[in-house]
Every structure is written in structure tokens, then in C-alpha cells.
Motif scaffolding. Structure first.
Motif, short mmCIF file in Angstrom:
data_model
loop_
_atom_site.label_atom_id
_atom_site.label_comp_id
_atom_site.label_asym_id
_atom_site.label_seq_id
_atom_site.Cartn_x
_atom_site.Cartn_y
_atom_site.Cartn_z
N LEU A 56 0.87 -1.18 -0.12
CA LEU A 56 0.00 -0.13 -0.12
C LEU A 56 0.92 1.12 -0.02
CD1 LEU A 56 -3.05 -0.88 2.25
CD2 LEU A 56 -2.90 -0.82 -0.15
N PRO A 57 2.07 1.26 0.84
CA PRO A 57 2.98 2.40 0.69
C PRO A 57 3.36 2.84 -0.77
CG PRO A 57 3.36 1.31 2.74
CD PRO A 57 2.49 0.41 1.94
N LEU A 58 3.75 1.60 -1.35
CA LEU A 58 4.37 1.77 -2.74
C LEU A 58 3.43 2.20 -3.71
CD1 LEU A 58 6.83 -0.61 -4.44
CD2 LEU A 58 4.41 -0.19 -5.76
N LEU A 59 1.99 1.82 -3.54
CA LEU A 59 0.73 2.50 -4.44
C LEU A 59 0.69 3.90 -4.15
CD1 LEU A 59 -1.37 -0.84 -4.14
CD2 LEU A 59 -0.21 0.05 -6.09
N GLU A 60 0.86 4.17 -2.81
CA GLU A 60 0.63 5.60 -2.55
C GLU A 60 1.88 6.46 -3.15
OE1 GLU A 60 -1.86 6.84 -1.90
OE2 GLU A 60 -1.28 9.00 -1.28
N ARG A 61 3.10 6.13 -3.12
CA ARG A 61 4.23 6.67 -3.63
C ARG A 61 3.98 6.66 -5.01
NH1 ARG A 61 9.66 7.19 -1.66
NH2 ARG A 61 10.89 7.18 -3.56
N PHE A 62 3.56 5.66 -5.73
CA PHE A 62 3.05 5.66 -7.47
C PHE A 62 2.42 6.94 -7.72
CE2 PHE A 62 0.93 4.50 -11.20
CZ PHE A 62 2.07 4.13 -11.88
N ARG A 63 1.16 7.00 -6.90
CA ARG A 63 0.40 7.94 -6.96
C ARG A 63 1.00 9.51 -7.02
NH1 ARG A 63 -2.49 5.06 -3.13
NH2 ARG A 63 -4.10 3.60 -4.22
N GLY A 64 1.89 9.67 -5.94
CA GLY A 64 2.39 10.78 -5.84
C GLY A 64 3.49 11.20 -6.87
N ARG A 65 4.07 9.91 -7.28
CA ARG A 65 5.21 10.18 -8.32
C ARG A 65 4.38 10.63 -9.67
NH1 ARG A 65 10.16 11.75 -7.00
NH2 ARG A 65 11.47 10.06 -6.66
N VAL A 66 3.23 10.15 -9.91
CA VAL A 66 2.46 10.31 -11.18
C VAL A 66 1.99 12.16 -11.11
CG1 VAL A 66 0.28 10.11 -12.19
CG2 VAL A 66 1.68 8.20 -11.44
N ALA A 67 1.77 12.34 -9.84
CA ALA A 67 1.39 13.82 -9.64
C ALA A 67 2.58 14.63 -9.93
CB ALA A 67 0.84 14.01 -8.13
N GLU A 68 3.89 14.21 -9.51
CA GLU A 68 4.96 15.05 -9.88
C GLU A 68 5.17 15.13 -11.32
OE1 GLU A 68 9.81 14.51 -8.64
OE2 GLU A 68 8.17 13.67 -7.36
N LEU A 69 5.03 13.87 -11.92
CA LEU A 69 5.13 13.84 -13.50
C LEU A 69 4.09 14.79 -14.13
CD1 LEU A 69 6.72 12.23 -15.81
CD2 LEU A 69 4.39 11.07 -15.92
N LEU A 70 3.07 15.02 -13.67
CA LEU A 70 1.94 15.65 -14.30
C LEU A 70 2.04 17.23 -13.84
CD1 LEU A 70 -0.94 13.29 -14.34
CD2 LEU A 70 1.01 13.40 -15.84
#
Ligand SMILES: Cc1ncc(COP(=O)(O)O)c(C=O)c1O
Length: 392
Positions: A56-70
Motif C-alpha cells: 500500500l505504501p508503494l501504491l501511494e508513492r506511485f500516485r505521488g510520483r505520477v502527480a509530480e510527473l503531471l
């Protein structure tokens, strides 16, 4: 500028092929391979608790990194298994203006966009024509947006031609008429710097498969924070709710943030690989990748011009990034012959599509182009002569 030579060592596949198909499937980086091994190890060593300790922390980090990309704010990005599913969520969940049925789509857009709205009889789909088969001027969208238009959906960069659209102008035209605007940025994620707020779109979809070198199964979507509370996707699941672990059956309370756009259990291994690719690209910086790709595509266009090969990609550097398409009578055959010669390209009806990985060297590009132009120039076999099979 990044050390392209050093970065190249991160992609072992590039030692085996001249890789001119990064817009279809980005090569696996060493960090991606290590992440997939770590996924198996975490699962095997920890069992059920791995959900809370790692997954679950990895998925949350993924959402955050996507936000950074966008360039998006926290809580405005969600995970989806594919871009098609992300579009389904938007097609059912967006709060479209009441009483309007018309959806405008560009005629050079990826087929799944057309299919998504053609499959819904409540919508009337209109395709915006391209005058030259390469681009669609933003005015062509603007002219067709009227008081019946609910939505404009189009891609950021056309997969068929590599043309980079002026999203801001299209989104402004949609908004001026009270319509919404959705952008499919699968072909720009990882190769064109993104800022969804500056683009002005209401929603954006993308994924890690292509320029982010993250493999399949890890697409994503963004919706503007103002619209999120009004999003009510039809077709949902327990992980879209405010508190999935309350196991509430008899009422549906959506999460307050973009998690309300998700559904059920995620494809976790895909996100180990996806996050590794995404973090690598964020470290290299997308703006650097864009410049490198524009240099490489400049050279491809130059080589095609010298050889008299027709291309379907804009000349202007700022209107393209990583894709050049070439006219070809027998694209599947040429693709197979090039594969046999150690060059990976893609074929589309009537075309060969080249999208060099940003770590392809100048020397490799020249050698790859020698082979591409050689195979394009071979005479068409007479009927009855044996053709190279696609599977070779
Ligand atoms: C621009 C664009 N949109 C959508 C898709 C399809 O995405 P998916 O297979 O994840 O639904 C592709 C696939 O190549 C694409 O290039």
C-alpha cells in the motif's frame, strides 16, 4: 545535460538491438528488473503483512510520483490498469453539462478513444478531420464546439504522426462553450514536460508502458481537484470508498480524493516496475529527454529527406517529440526484416513508425537508418513470391 552513455548501461536491451520503438514498449531498466525481483522477495518473505509494510505504501508513492510527473496536486491522481479503463472511468464519472450529447474526438486519435464513446448510445460522436493527415489545427476543434458539445477528448501527441497538439487552446475553446476536455497523454508521459494545470484540461490519462519504461498494467488518471467531489463513476469497487477496511456493504461513500476513481485490488508487480521506471525518468528529467528526442528525430527526418522517403511528421521541432512515421507499402514485412537485422521498429497500416529510445547513440541511429532506408527501398515482391512472416 545527463550522461547519456552512462544512462545507456541502465538498459541492457539496447546492447542487443537498435531500439526505435520506445513509444510502444519502453525497454526494461536495470532498476525495473531489480524492483520485480524485490516484489517476489517481499511477497515471499513477508506474506499477508506485506500489504501494509510495502504494497500500500508503494501504491501511494506511485500516485505521488505520477502527480509530480503531471505537475498535479496531491490527491488528484489515481491508478488504473490501462488507459482504456481510465477512459471508461471518465466516460461514466465526469459531471458533464446537462442535456448535451455531443463528444468531439480527433480523427488521428488512438482507436480506444473512439470506441469508448461509440460504445455509449447516449453520446453522439463527431470526429474532427485532419486537413493533411499529420495534424489537426486547434481551430478545427474550436469551430465544431457548440452548445450541444459535452466533451472534447483527444490525444496530446498523435501516435500515427508524432504531432504535438496545443492542448491549452483546445481546452480553452471547450470551456468557453461550457464543455469539458479530456486529454490522453500516453504518448507524452516521460518525453514531454507536463503541467496539467497549465494545459487547462479537466482530466488527463497516461501510463508507464511507453516512455516511462515501466511495463504494462500501471496506467493512471488525473482529474482537476474542483471536479473530483462531483465524480461518480458507474462501475466502482471497495478501494474507491472512503474507508475500504470498514467493509461497509449497504452504502457507497466515495473517497474524498482521486482514489474514488479506482476500483479493486491493484496489479502490484506492475507498480513495482512502473515506479522504478517513473523515478528513473524523473531523475533524468523529462525536459532533457525531450531535447534529446528532438535531436534524434531531426536526424531521422533529415535522413528520410535525403533518401526521398515521404514522412508524416511535422518538421517544426516544437510540434513533435519522439515519433516519426514513414510511408511504406509493406510495413509488416519491413518491420520483420529489420528485426532480423537487429533493429526494432513498429508498423502501422501504410507506415513504419520510428521512436528511438533516448539512449540510442548517434552512431546507432545512423546504422539503424541505413537499414530502415535499405529495406524501404527493396522492390515489392511480385505476387506468389514468398514474403517474410511477421513472426520472424
Ligand atoms: C495514445 C494512446 N492511447 C491509448 C492507448 C491504449 O492504451 P491501453 O492499452 O492501456 O488501453 C495507446 C496504446 O498504445 C495509445 O498510444
Amino acid at each position: 545535460m545527463p550522461d547519456w552513455k552512462a544512462l545507456r548501461a541502465e538498459f541492457p536491451l539496447l546492447d542487443r538491438y537498435i531500439y526505435l520503438n520506445a513509444c510502444s514498449l519502453g525497454p526494461l531498466p536495470r532498476v525495473g528488473r531489480a524492483a520485480l525481483a524485490r516484489y517476489a522477495q517481499d511477497w515471499d518473505e513477508k506474506g499477508t503483512p506485506v500489504w501494509f509494510s510495502d504494497w500500500l505504501p508503494l501504491l501511494e508513492r506511485f500516485r505521488g510520483r505520477v502527480a509530480e510527473l503531471l505537475g498535479a496536486s496531491a490527491g488528484s491522481t489515481a491508478i488504473a490498469p490501462s488507459v482504456s479503463v481510465a477512459l471508461t472511468t471518465l466516460a461514466t464519472g465526469l459531471p458533464l453539462p446537462e442535456g448535451r450529447r455531443k463528444v468531439l474526438i480527433g480523427e488521428l486519435d488512438f482507436p480506444t478513444i473512439g470506441h469508448q464513446w461509440l460504445s455509449r448510445p447516449q453520446f453522439e460522436v463527431e470526429f474532427v478531420p485532419s486537413p493533411d493527415g499529420i495534424a489537426i489545427p486547434p481551430e478545427a476543434f474550436a469551430e465544431r464546439i457548440d452548445e450541444r458539445t459535452a466533451l472534447v477528448v483527444t490525444t496530446h501527441l498523435f501516435y500515427t504522426t508524432g504531432y504535438l497538439q496545443d492542448v491549452r487552446t483546445i481546452a480553452d475553446a471547450a470551456h468557453a462553450a461550457g464543455a469539458l476536455c479530456v486529454i490522453d497523454g500516453y504518448q507524452t508521459c516521460g518525453c514531454v514536460p507536463l503541467d496539467v494545470e497549465a494545459m487547462g484540461c479537466d482530466a488527463f490519462v497516461g501510463g508507464c508502458l511507453k516512455w516511462l519504461s515501466g511495463g504494462p498494467g500501471n496506467a493512471f488518471l488525473y482529474v482537476t481537484p474542483e471536479l473530483i467531489p462531483r465524480m461518480r463513476p458507474q462501475g466502482t469497487g471497495w478501494f474507491a470508498t472512503r474507508d475500504p477496511f470498514s467493509f461497509t456493504l449497504q452504502e457507497l461513500v466515495f473517497a474524498g480524493d482521486a482514489r474514488r476513481l479506482e476500483t479493486g485490488t491493484w496489479a502490484v508487480p506492475s507498480h513495482y516496475a512502473g515506479l522504478a521506471g517513473l523515478e528513473l525518468i524523473l531523475e533524468v528529467r523529462v525536459a532533457n529527454i525531450q531535447e534529446r528526442l528532438r535531436d534524434l528525430t531531426d536526424r531521422i527526418l533529415e535522413r528520410c529527406d535525403q533518401a526521398g522517403v515521404r514522412t508524416f511528421t511535422p518538421r517544426e521541432r516544437q510540434l513533435r517529440c519522439g515519433i516519426v512515421t514513414l510511408e511504406c507499402e509493406r510495413p509488416e514485412e519491413v518491420e520483420a526484416r529489420l528485426h532480423a537485422d537487429g533493429v526494432i521498429v513498429d508498423s502501422r497500416p501504410g507506415r513504419i513508425r520510428l521512436s528511438p529510445h533516448w539512449c540510442v547513440t548517434e552512431e546507432e541511429l545512423e546504422r539503424g537508418m541505413d537499414l530502415v532506408l535499405h529495406h524501404l527501398a527493396l522492390p515489392t515482391p511480385r505476387s506468389g513470391e514468398q514474403r517474410v512472416s511477421h513472426a520472424t
